[in-house]
Design a protein around this motif. Structure first.
Motif, mmCIF file in Angstrom:
data_model
loop_
_atom_site.group_PDB
_atom_site.id
_atom_site.type_symbol
_atom_site.label_atom_id
_atom_site.label_comp_id
_atom_site.label_asym_id
_atom_site.label_seq_id
_atom_site.Cartn_x
_atom_site.Cartn_y
_atom_site.Cartn_z
ATOM 1 N N ASP A 188 1.404 -19.297 -2.179
ATOM 2 C CA ASP A 188 2.338 -20.409 -1.946
ATOM 3 C C ASP A 188 3.777 -19.915 -1.912
ATOM 4 O O ASP A 188 4.575 -20.347 -1.078
ATOM 5 C CB ASP A 188 2.192 -21.484 -3.024
ATOM 6 N N THR A 189 4.116 -19.011 -2.820
ATOM 7 C CA THR A 189 5.470 -18.452 -2.846
ATOM 8 C C THR A 189 5.756 -17.690 -1.569
ATOM 9 O O THR A 189 6.803 -17.864 -0.948
ATOM 10 C CB THR A 189 5.655 -17.529 -4.066
ATOM 11 N N GLU A 190 4.812 -16.834 -1.140
ATOM 12 C CA GLU A 190 5.031 -16.039 0.069
ATOM 13 C C GLU A 190 5.076 -16.920 1.314
ATOM 14 O O GLU A 190 5.783 -16.606 2.259
ATOM 15 C CB GLU A 190 3.978 -14.944 0.174
ATOM 16 N N ALA A 191 4.337 -18.016 1.322
ATOM 17 C CA ALA A 191 4.405 -18.939 2.456
ATOM 18 C C ALA A 191 5.779 -19.590 2.540
ATOM 19 O O ALA A 191 6.279 -19.867 3.631
ATOM 20 C CB ALA A 191 3.319 -20.006 2.329
ATOM 21 N N LEU A 192 6.411 -19.807 1.406
ATOM 22 C CA LEU A 192 7.720 -20.457 1.356
ATOM 23 C C LEU A 192 8.870 -19.481 1.579
ATOM 24 O O LEU A 192 9.780 -19.750 2.352
ATOM 25 C CB LEU A 192 7.908 -21.160 0.007
ATOM 26 N N VAL A 193 8.825 -18.334 0.918
ATOM 27 C CA VAL A 193 9.979 -17.435 0.915
ATOM 28 C C VAL A 193 9.735 -16.104 1.607
ATOM 29 O O VAL A 193 10.640 -15.292 1.694
ATOM 30 C CB VAL A 193 10.470 -17.167 -0.535
ATOM 31 N N GLY A 194 8.527 -15.856 2.081
ATOM 32 C CA GLY A 194 8.224 -14.576 2.711
ATOM 33 C C GLY A 194 7.644 -13.610 1.696
ATOM 34 O O GLY A 194 7.443 -13.959 0.525
ATOM 35 N N PRO A 195 7.387 -12.379 2.124
ATOM 36 C CA PRO A 195 6.746 -11.418 1.214
ATOM 37 C C PRO A 195 7.633 -11.081 0.023
ATOM 38 O O PRO A 195 8.849 -11.002 0.153
ATOM 39 C CB PRO A 195 6.501 -10.185 2.075
ATOM 40 N N VAL A 196 6.996 -10.916 -1.115
ATOM 41 C CA VAL A 196 7.706 -10.498 -2.323
ATOM 42 C C VAL A 196 7.264 -9.090 -2.664
ATOM 43 O O VAL A 196 6.242 -8.613 -2.187
ATOM 44 C CB VAL A 196 7.449 -11.466 -3.511
ATOM 45 N N ARG A 197 8.051 -8.428 -3.497
ATOM 46 C CA ARG A 197 7.701 -7.068 -3.907
ATOM 47 C C ARG A 197 6.301 -7.034 -4.477
ATOM 48 O O ARG A 197 5.882 -7.952 -5.157
ATOM 49 C CB ARG A 197 8.648 -6.562 -5.000
ATOM 50 N N ARG A 198 5.621 -5.972 -4.252
ATOM 51 C CA ARG A 198 4.313 -5.755 -4.853
ATOM 52 C C ARG A 198 4.515 -5.165 -6.243
ATOM 53 O O ARG A 198 5.441 -4.396 -6.463
ATOM 54 C CB ARG A 198 3.460 -4.797 -4.016
ATOM 55 N N ALA A 199 3.625 -5.502 -7.164
ATOM 56 C CA ALA A 199 3.735 -5.005 -8.530
ATOM 57 C C ALA A 199 3.528 -3.506 -8.589
ATOM 58 O O ALA A 199 4.019 -2.838 -9.479
ATOM 59 C CB ALA A 199 2.726 -5.711 -9.437
ATOM 60 N N ASP A 200 2.791 -2.932 -7.630
ATOM 61 C CA ASP A 200 2.514 -1.502 -7.631
ATOM 62 C C ASP A 200 3.448 -0.817 -6.634
ATOM 63 O O ASP A 200 3.283 -0.954 -5.424
ATOM 64 C CB ASP A 200 1.055 -1.255 -7.249
ATOM 65 N N PRO A 201 4.434 -0.054 -7.114
ATOM 66 C CA PRO A 201 5.374 0.579 -6.195
ATOM 67 C C PRO A 201 4.724 1.679 -5.362
ATOM 68 O O PRO A 201 5.287 2.145 -4.391
ATOM 69 C CB PRO A 201 6.458 1.157 -7.112
ATOM 70 N N HIS A 202 3.507 2.110 -5.720
ATOM 71 C CA HIS A 202 2.811 3.159 -5.001
ATOM 72 C C HIS A 202 1.828 2.607 -3.992
ATOM 73 O O HIS A 202 1.033 3.344 -3.440
ATOM 74 C CB HIS A 202 2.086 4.074 -5.982
ATOM 75 N N SER A 203 1.857 1.282 -3.753
ATOM 76 C CA SER A 203 0.920 0.686 -2.810
ATOM 77 C C SER A 203 1.245 1.164 -1.397
ATOM 78 O O SER A 203 2.367 1.587 -1.099
ATOM 79 C CB SER A 203 0.952 -0.829 -2.890
ATOM 80 N N GLU A 204 0.277 1.055 -0.492
ATOM 81 C CA GLU A 204 0.467 1.506 0.871
ATOM 82 C C GLU A 204 1.541 0.694 1.579
ATOM 83 O O GLU A 204 2.233 1.194 2.454
ATOM 84 C CB GLU A 204 -0.856 1.383 1.638
ATOM 85 N N ASP A 205 1.678 -0.564 1.231
ATOM 86 C CA ASP A 205 2.678 -1.422 1.865
ATOM 87 C C ASP A 205 4.092 -1.022 1.478
ATOM 88 O O ASP A 205 5.013 -1.285 2.212
ATOM 89 C CB ASP A 205 2.477 -2.896 1.458
ATOM 90 N N GLY A 206 4.236 -0.431 0.296
ATOM 91 C CA GLY A 206 5.563 -0.148 -0.221
ATOM 92 C C GLY A 206 6.204 -1.437 -0.693
ATOM 93 O O GLY A 206 5.692 -2.518 -0.463
ATOM 94 N N PRO A 207 7.324 -1.360 -1.390
ATOM 95 C CA PRO A 207 7.964 -2.576 -1.871
ATOM 96 C C PRO A 207 8.558 -3.373 -0.722
ATOM 97 O O PRO A 207 9.101 -2.806 0.210
ATOM 98 C CB PRO A 207 9.030 -2.078 -2.828
ATOM 99 N N ALA A 208 8.439 -4.662 -0.822
ATOM 100 C CA ALA A 208 9.079 -5.554 0.141
ATOM 101 C C ALA A 208 9.983 -6.486 -0.627
ATOM 102 O O ALA A 208 9.713 -6.814 -1.764
ATOM 103 C CB ALA A 208 8.014 -6.361 0.904
ATOM 104 N N GLY A 209 11.050 -6.916 -0.034
ATOM 105 C CA GLY A 209 11.977 -7.800 -0.732
ATOM 106 C C GLY A 209 12.070 -9.141 -0.041
ATOM 107 O O GLY A 209 11.710 -9.280 1.104
ATOM 108 N N VAL A 210 12.557 -10.093 -0.750
ATOM 109 C CA VAL A 210 12.819 -11.402 -0.196
ATOM 110 C C VAL A 210 14.330 -11.501 -0.032
ATOM 111 O O VAL A 210 15.066 -11.187 -0.949
ATOM 112 C CB VAL A 210 12.304 -12.514 -1.140
ATOM 113 N N GLY A 211 14.796 -11.923 1.108
ATOM 114 C CA GLY A 211 16.242 -11.938 1.314
ATOM 115 C C GLY A 211 16.827 -13.267 1.460
ATOM 116 O O GLY A 211 16.514 -14.313 1.316
#
Length: 167
Positions: free
Chosen positions: A144-167
């Motif tokens: 629900d949060t990502e649908a409203l504000v876009g992708p948020v950082r992932r809890a795992d900084p080593h994930s393949e996606d890498g950190p994403a921010g909400v602007g």
């Protein structure tokens, strides 16, 4: 109910098959997973935690500690609690304020929940669901949060996606 002395920390009491509580915590109400949640309240949770809810300006300060409860300190539960914090943090980023995930060795978890974002009761119920081993409410809040504000950082900084921010 049994009492054990833990030295300077004071007497602790076993309470309803939950981890031991300090003598001053024995009178705290047991929070039912579908019960009402009051701001300014302090509760014992079904998973043996102590939940405190305060209002601080435009945020609710929610603190959940699991001192003395190794069942709540697993890597899986730590990851779920971090995802829950990310759901709340996305709303804060969207509103222009910034809060860091608080985690003191996973025993003390502190959440900043912006008023008017995620419903307080839904957030607390998701935290209780994590204690009881259910990740679905956290997934729903994060979606629900990502649908409203876009992708948020992932809890795992080593994930393949890498950190994403909400602007």
């Amino acid at each position: 109910m049994t009492t054990e002395d833990r030295g300077a920390a004071g007497p602790y009491t076993e309470y309803d098959n939950l981890p031991v509580l300090h003598a001053r915590e024995v009178s705290l109400p047991l929070l039912h997973p579908y019960g009402t949640v009051a701001v300014g309240g302090r509760y014992v949770t079904p998973g043996g935690g102590r939940l405190t809810i305060r209002k601080a300006g435009t945020h609710f300060q929610i603190t959940l500690d699991h001192l003395g409860c190794p069942a709540q300190l697993t890597e899986e539960k730590n990851a779920l609690f971090k995802r829950l914090a990310l759901a709340a943090e996305g709303h804060c980023l969207h509103a222009g304020c910034r809060h860091h995930l608080a985690d003191a060795g996973a025993m003390l978890r502190s959440f900043q929940l912006r008023t008017g974002s995620i419903d307080l009761t839904a957030f607390v119920r998701a935290a209780l669901a994590v204690e009881l081993g259910d990740e679905r409410p956290v997934d729903r809040l994060l979606q629900d949060t990502e649908a409203l504000v876009g992708p948020v950082r992932r809890a795992d900084p080593h994930s393949e996606d890498g950190p994403a921010g909400v602007g």
